[in-house]
Structures are given as C-alpha cells and as structure tokens.
Design an enzyme around this catalytic site. Structure first.
Site, PDB file in Angstrom:
ATOM      1  N   ARG A   1       0.828  -1.204   0.000  1.00  0.00           N
ATOM      2  CA  ARG A   1       0.000   0.000   0.000  1.00  0.00           C
ATOM      3  C   ARG A   1       0.865   1.258   0.000  1.00  0.00           C
ATOM      4  NH1 ARG A   1      -2.902  -0.913   4.383  1.00  0.00           N
ATOM      5  NH2 ARG A   1      -4.709  -1.860   3.392  1.00  0.00           N
TER       6      ARG A   1
ATOM      7  N   LEU B   1      -0.145   2.300  -5.083  1.00  0.00           N
ATOM      8  CA  LEU B   1      -1.049   3.399  -5.402  1.00  0.00           C
ATOM      9  C   LEU B   1      -0.421   4.777  -5.184  1.00  0.00           C
ATOM     10  CD1 LEU B   1      -4.440   1.939  -4.163  1.00  0.00           C
ATOM     11  CD2 LEU B   1      -3.780   2.455  -6.510  1.00  0.00           C
TER      12      LEU B   1
ATOM     13  N   VAL C   1      -9.880   1.177  -4.072  1.00  0.00           N
ATOM     14  CA  VAL C   1      -9.233  -0.103  -3.769  1.00  0.00           C
ATOM     15  C   VAL C   1      -8.252   0.030  -2.602  1.00  0.00           C
ATOM     16  CG1 VAL C   1      -9.487  -0.904  -6.126  1.00  0.00           C
ATOM     17  CG2 VAL C   1      -7.395   0.266  -5.469  1.00  0.00           C
ATOM     18  N   GLU C   2      -7.839  -1.114  -2.079  1.00  0.00           N
ATOM     19  CA  GLU C   2      -6.913  -1.204  -0.938  1.00  0.00           C
ATOM     20  C   GLU C   2      -7.437  -0.452   0.278  1.00  0.00           C
ATOM     21  OE1 GLU C   2      -2.725  -0.690  -1.551  1.00  0.00           O
ATOM     22  OE2 GLU C   2      -2.878  -1.200  -3.659  1.00  0.00           O
ATOM     23  N   GLY C   3      -8.732  -0.496   0.501  1.00  0.00           N
ATOM     24  CA  GLY C   3      -9.344   0.235   1.596  1.00  0.00           C
ATOM     25  C   GLY C   3      -9.915   1.541   1.086  1.00  0.00           C
TER      26      GLY C   3
END
Length: 809
Positions: A375, A379, A497-499
């Site tokens: 993360r 991103l 995405v990713e939370g």
C-alpha cells in the site's frame, strides 16, 4: 526577594523541566532546590515543604504509588477499555513505527530526519528504467488496450514476462530482479504516467500478489516451486481477499474453509473444503495461481482442540475443481483485468496453506504486514507518476493552446489550477520517495502506508480534475488523441481499492496511528491484559506515569509555542525553509496534547468518533507529508529553482493542518474552546499559498527549464508517447514565438499566433525567414493542430459489441 518573585521563578523552572520532559527525580530535585532557595532567604518555613512532600512522596515511593494510585486506575482502565478482537490486535501490532512516531510525540528530532539516507537507484535499476520500462511504454497504446482489446496486446504481455516486470520483488536466487522499493516506485511512476492499465497490470503482482507472502512466510517447497515460475511469467498471480459482505472490513470475510477428510490425487487425506465468493480481484480473469483468504474452522477436531482457527491464506491453482474464474468487472470503462472468483466445495490439501499447516490461522497478520508494504508503494507511486506527467503535459498544453490571442496558461484562472498541479506533483513525489526509503531500510510502515495511500490518491483526484478543467473539451472526448480520459475514469478506482478512502481517513490512519505512535498507550493496553498481575501492574505503572509526564510536557509546550515560542525553536537548516521546521514542531506538540485530550475525553469510544479521529489523522498525515517535502529538498541539494514548489507544498500542507485542527476545536465539546485559546491565542499563523506563488509555478511548467525537468524526472517523454509528443510541440511553439515577432515587425501589422503555416508563407514572401525557419513554422502548425484536436468516430465503432477497429473515422 519577594514571595511573588519566588513563585514566578519556581513556576518558570518547574514548567521548564516539564517542557523538556525531565524525569520525576529531576523534577523533584528542581523542586527541592527552589524550596531551599525560598527557605534560605526567609520567605517561608514549613508549609511549602509540607505541600511538596504530600504531592511528591507518594509518587517517589514505588510500592506506595502502585498500591494507592496505579492499582485503582488500572482496575478502572480495564473496565472502560473495550475488548480488542484478534484481527484488531494483529492490525495494531503489525508493521513498524518510523518517522510518523517522531512527529506524533510532540518534539521531532529533525536531525534524525536528515540522517535518513537519500533514495537512489543501482546501475541495474536505472538501466531497467531507461531500457525495458521505456520500451514497454512505447509499445503500449492506452486506447488500444482500454477500448479495442479490453486488455494489453499479447506482445506487450509477453514483453512484460520476458523482462521480469512481474518479478521486481522476487529475490534473485529465485530468478527475480530483487529491486528496492524505491526502484519499484520509479518503475510504476513511469508507466503510470503513460498508461493506467499498464501500471495496474505491473503493480499488482509486485504488491498485492502472493509473491510477497511466499517470500516472507512460504515453505521452502512453496518458494522453490512458485517463485521461479512467477519470476519467469509462467504463473500470473492474484490475491482474493474482498468479499461482497466484507470490503474494507476484510476481517469479517464470510468465506469458509472447513477442515475435513477428502480425496486428493486418489488418496484420502485431511484437507480443507472451501466455499467462497470474491469480487474486485485484479488480474483474476488471467491469473493462473490464486491467493485466497478465508476463515478456517475445525469442527471435528482433526487438527487439535481449537474449532475457530482464524483467517488463513492459501494458494490455489486455477484449474482446481469447483473454482469458477474468468469473468470480468468493468471498472468505470477502464477494462483492466479485474473480476470475481467463486468456489463451491473446493477441496485442497493442508499444504496449500501459505507457510504450510503451521501458518493456519495466521493469515490476517500476514496480510496486514504485506499489504502495508504494498500500500505504501503501488497506489502512491502510480498517483505520483500520474501527477508528474499531468503537470508537464498540462503546462505544455497551456502554452500551446491559445484563447483571446494569448496562451491560456497566462490567464489567472488557469494559473491557479496549474500552480496547484505543480505543487502537488512535487509533494507527491516527495512522499513516495520518503515512504519507499523507509521500506528499503527495513521498516514496514502500516500507518505511513495508510497516509500515503489516502492522501496521494486524493491529490491525484485534484490534479486530474485541474487537468480536465484546463484541457476543456480536449479532455472529455475519448479517443486515441485523448491522453487524459482513461486516467480520469481510473481515479475513483485508485480511491476505492486497498481500503476505501473514507474508511482509511476516518478509521485507519489515526485508529492505528494513535496507538502505535503514542509512546505509552499501546504498553498501557498490553499491560492491562497481562496474565501476570504483578508484572502487569509494574508495566502499567511505568507507562501510566510516563504518559502523565508526557501529557504535561505537551501542555506546557503548546502554551509556550502558541505564545510565539516556536520562533525560538532550533531548526536544522537556515534560509527560507527554516520556518517550516519551527511551525511543524509547534503543530507536533499540539497533536500530542490533543491526542491525549481526545483519549481522555472519549476513552474507548474514540474509534467511533470518526470525525474527531479523521481530523487528528489529518494532523498526523500533514506532519508526515511536510517532513517528506523538506527531506526531498535537502536530499536533492537545496536547488534554488525548486523553492516555489517547496513553498507551495509546505504552505498548502501546513494550512490544511491548521484548518483541520481548528475544525476539530469547533466540534470538540467541551474542551475545544480551551484548546483553541491555548494553541491559537493570536489567531491563525499559517496562510495558504499565494496567487504570486502559483503564478511562478505555472510559468515554470509552461516552458522547458531545469526545474521543470527535475519535477518530471523519470517520466516517459519519448516522441512516440502522447505526452512526449506534446513536449516536442511545446519546444517548436516556443522556438516559433520570435519568428512570429519578426514577421509581425516586417509586415507592420498585428498577426495572431495561429495558422503558422500561413505565417511561414508570409514570412518567406517578406524575405525575413530562412527555409529552416519556414519548415519549423510548418511543423509547429501541424503539431499545434494535432495537440488541440479531438477524435470523432462512426457510430458503429462506438457501439458495444462491435469490433470497429477497421471502421474508425
């Protein structure tokens, strides 16, 4: 000496000791010294001594303190502190605390920040960026991939495999590239600035795929089988975590794995029967090996006496019976490979668990640690790469495109947006540099990864919106000549995405940060749950009184710094950036005090006070972001030309921090007013970036120069790429401006800077242009028209289900 003077002097001495976080022993000695002075000059006899004895003796005598003070507080603390689930505990304990801990604690050691090594690339990593990375950008048409094929072309896939783009994190002993986190970030920045689908395809296997999990937790057999195949591209990985009923709340996944007996390769074995439904899984449609997260149960006690084993991660081959995979989601018309995975009564051996049976139930901890690293890279890096390319191309377009007989970049409204884009691009690159450096020196920054993911994707949204506003109709008409549209459509994907970002800001950043970064809270929580009561009391006692001293220190620090004392705080540098270190020290003390006030006010309910948590998280985030900006400026040798970007990034960051803090005061009953009085006795002290600053940045972005080149360093700007072509046209347009002036002077009339081919003919007719200058004007006009043009199509090409590749208008 009067009593009043002694009282003032005593207050200054003792508050100074508290300010500097002196130990209880040192504070007691300071008190005794002041009492001795007062008694020696006859100001008093026994009363102050008695008061000091009543206050200090119970604190100094450890058994008495623990029995009379600590133990009752511990009993109350246990009652009010909510129970912590295993997944919450794993999330809190996973990863490491790094620089975010320093800025959280009220007195950052700026020398320590500067001692963090500057990031750099090896010769091999630089060669990869200059060679295969540049080449794959030239090979990839974003329009072809997203509209005509809904995938990368086969030859691009093969090039990625042959050149080990999917093996950047895999160690060389398994055939991988074993690049640093910083090098991975540079690769993703470069390709993200060219193609969203290309960056997604490369990014996922290097962050969210099973490769990282295998390297950290896999058995030797699993590593030796899968990692060489992943490195060669013989396997394409994905990881299936998200379920329809559990998106950001991944700890509540409903997917199950029941330990049972079953048949495998003709033999009866003890294995796991899986039932699962997953969605939003990137690379799922093309993956050959699937990482799967599920909750594992052993109702028959085949593995032991524990029925609920916990979240577990396993690797499944694509062709395993019972698994359904291959269909696609369509994320906002950016058709990268993303889809659902289903499984019904899928039976697997226990050896399919990543790390083998010994790692059953430990999947959540594994995922949290590995995802926090990914993360912090994927991103944020793709966002920073996108922002850098957007700033360059929009600056170039603003010089090429003219309205009302002037480049649109010279209009103040455009200047504002362009200045914001340049400042954000500098800031975002700074954050990715610092975050990946942390990973490369051994950190696993779970809090920093949440900060980087949230703020970089949000700032990319701002940059993309600004770019679209400046480009106008050029940006909204999709086609091969539109270099913004697919990125614009892809921004909400990065946000989600990713939370999801709402969750990340309101729960994750401060929810983890407050406990992990605070020097005492986690120890208080852990000691309160200690099975050894005597040891737990001793640990809690030490943490509690350390916490009390810490809170008192931050109170006095906030008062003094708020009254203007921050101007006297030392900075590690001189010059124009020194003031930012001083302001950040003031804000750091404020955050430390506000955190303790919030914890004291709300207790365990703080995690449900999401807006309070979000604003405190913003403060922590902006302190980290500001640190990254200052670190970048120092690492790069303090180039004077970069100061407009540094000033914008710092002023924007600190202004946002200030406003988050003041918004907290307005919604922080019943103590918000008091905190505001302590921290802002003279009102706001930070201003947003000025119009003149954004004017300077916009001018930098509108023409080639060293500062602009440093801002866009590493991006794909070859003439074969869309952004590179605009750069070449910009150079031609600037070269034509003095030729235009020459023609105007010879003609004796004002002539607009359009139809440059006709101007060339006129200049030749007037005898003021050489043949080379005529050719330059003609080439510039061709480029200008291409840059400002938009695509149009026959309707059959646009209709869904029609392959209109041969009928495009």
């Amino acid at each position: 000496m009067s009593v009043t003077f002694w009282c003032i002097a005593t207050f200054i001495v003792l508050s100074g000791l508290i300010y500097h976080r002196a130990s209880l022993i040192t504070f007691t000695i300071g008190t005794l010294v002041m009492l001795i002075i007062g008694s020696s000059v006859g100001l008093f006899q026994w009363v102050p001594w008695a008061i000091a004895g009543v206050v200090l003796l119970p604190l100094l005598i450890t058994p008495f303190r623990r029995s009379l003070i600590t133990n009752p507080i511990l009993k109350t603390f246990r009652k009010i502190m909510p129970e912590m689930s295993e997944t919450e505990s794993d999330a809190l304990e996973a990863g490491t605390v790094w620089w975010e801990g320093d800025v959280f604690r009220g007195n950052p050691d700026w020398k320590k920040l500067h001692e963090i090594p500057a990031p750099g690339l090896t010769a091999e990593e630089q060669a990869f960026l200059d060679g295969p990375c540049e080449e794959v950008c030239k090979m990839t048409s974003d329009w072809e991939a997203t509209h005509e094929l809904a995938d990368l072309p086969e030859h691009v896939w093969q090039y990625l495999k042959d050149n080990k783009f999917f093996a950047m994190i895999i160690k060389k002993e398994y055939g991988g590239l074993e690049f640093s986190a910083y090098a991975q970030s540079r690769v993703l920045q470069k390709i993200a600035g060219h193609s969203t689908i290309l960056a997604t395809t490369v990014g996922v296997p290097n962050s969210l795929g099973p490769g990282e999990l295998l390297q950290m937790y896999g058995t030797d057999e699993q590593k030796n089988h899968y990692l060489p195949r992943l490195a060669k591209g013989l396997e394409i990985p994905c990881f299936a975590l998200t379920s329809p009923e559990a998106g950001s709340d991944a700890g509540s996944i409903p997917d199950t794995g029941i330990v049972c007996k079953g048949e495998w390769e003709g033999k009866e074995i003890v294995g796991i029967k899986l039932n699962f439904s997953k969605r939003y899984i990137t690379l799922a449609p093309v993956a050959t090996v699937i990482g799967l997260a599920f909750k594992m149960y052993d109702p028959e006690g085949l593995l032991g006496d524990k029925e609920d084993i916990g979240i577990t991660s396993a690797l499944l081959p694509r062709d395993i019976p019972g698994m359904d995979i291959g269909r696609h989601h369509l994320p906002l018309n950016v058709p990268f490979n993303n889809g659902p995975i289903f499984g019904k009564d899928v039976f697997i051996p226990l050896d399919f668990i990543i790390g083998g049976p010994a790692m059953a139930g430990k999947g959540w901890r594994m995922l949290v640690e590995c995802l926090s690293v990914g993360r912090a890279i994927t991103l944020p890096s793709t966002s920073a790469g996108g922002a850098k390319s957007l700033a360059l191309v929009t600056g170039a377009y603003s010089r090429i495109r003219r309205q009302f007989k002037t480049p649109i970049g010279k209009m103040e409204g455009v200047e504002e947006a362009l200045g914001r884009m340049g400042g954000n691009a500098y800031l975002m690159d700074a954050v990715t540099k610092m975050s990946t450096t942390g990973i490369d020196i051994g950190e696993k920054p779970s809090v920093i990864s949440a900060i980087a993911k949230y703020h970089m994707t949000e700032r990319l949204r701002t940059c993309m919106n600004d770019a679209m506003d400046i480009h106008g109709g050029k940006g909204i008409c999709l086609g091969p000549n539109n270099y913004l549209g697919r990125g614009y459509q892809g921004v909400p994907v990065a946000i989600t995405v990713e939370g999801a970002n709402i969750l990340t800001r309101n729960l994750m950043i401060y929810g983890q940060g407050a406990i992990r970064c605070h020097p005492y809270v986690l120890e208080e929580m852990q000691s309160a749950h200690s099975s050894n009561q005597k040891e737990g009391l001793a640990r809690f006692d030490k943490a509690l009184f350390g916490h009390i001293g810490f809170a008192m220190s931050n109170f006095f620090r906030s008062v003094w710094l708020g009254l203007g004392g921050y101007r006297f705080v030392s900075a590690p540098v001189s010059g124009e950036t020194a003031k930012y270190y001083k302001q950040m020290t003031r804000f750091s003390s404020n955050l430390a005090l506000l955190s303790d006030v919030a914890m004291g006010l709300y207790g365990g309910d703080l995690k449900r006070k999401e807006r309070v948590s979000a604003r405190l998280g913003d403060m922590l985030s902006y302190l980290y972001i500001g640190s990254a900006v200052l670190k970048r400026y120092e690492d790069e040798g303090r180039p004077k030309g970069d100061l407009p970007f540094v000033h914008w990034a710092m002023q924007d960051t600190l202004y946002r921090l200030q406003e988050s803090q003041r918004a907290l005061f307005e919604n922080f009953a019943p103590v918000g007013g008091l905190m505001k009085l302590i921290m802002y006795p003279f009102g706001r002290f930070v201003k947003a970036p000025s119009d003149m600053l954004e004017h300077k940045i916009s001018r930098i972005l509108m023409e080639p120069n060293e500062t602009r080149s440093r801002l866009g360093a590493g991006q794909c700007l070859s003439k074969d790429s869309a952004f590179g072509y605009v750069e070449s046209v910009l150079a031609d347009i600037i070269a034509c401006e003095p030729l235009h002036a020459k023609i105007v002077k010879a003609a004796g009339e004002r002539l607009p800077f359009v139809f440059l081919d006709k101007l060339a003919a006129k200049g030749k007719e007037l005898g003021v242009l050489s043949n080379e200058e005529v050719e330059l004007l003609e080439r510039a006009e061709q480029g200008r028209i291409k840059v400002i043009s938009v695509d149009n199509f026959d309707i059959d090409y646009i209709k869904a289900g029609v392959n209109g590749k041969d009928i495009a208008a």
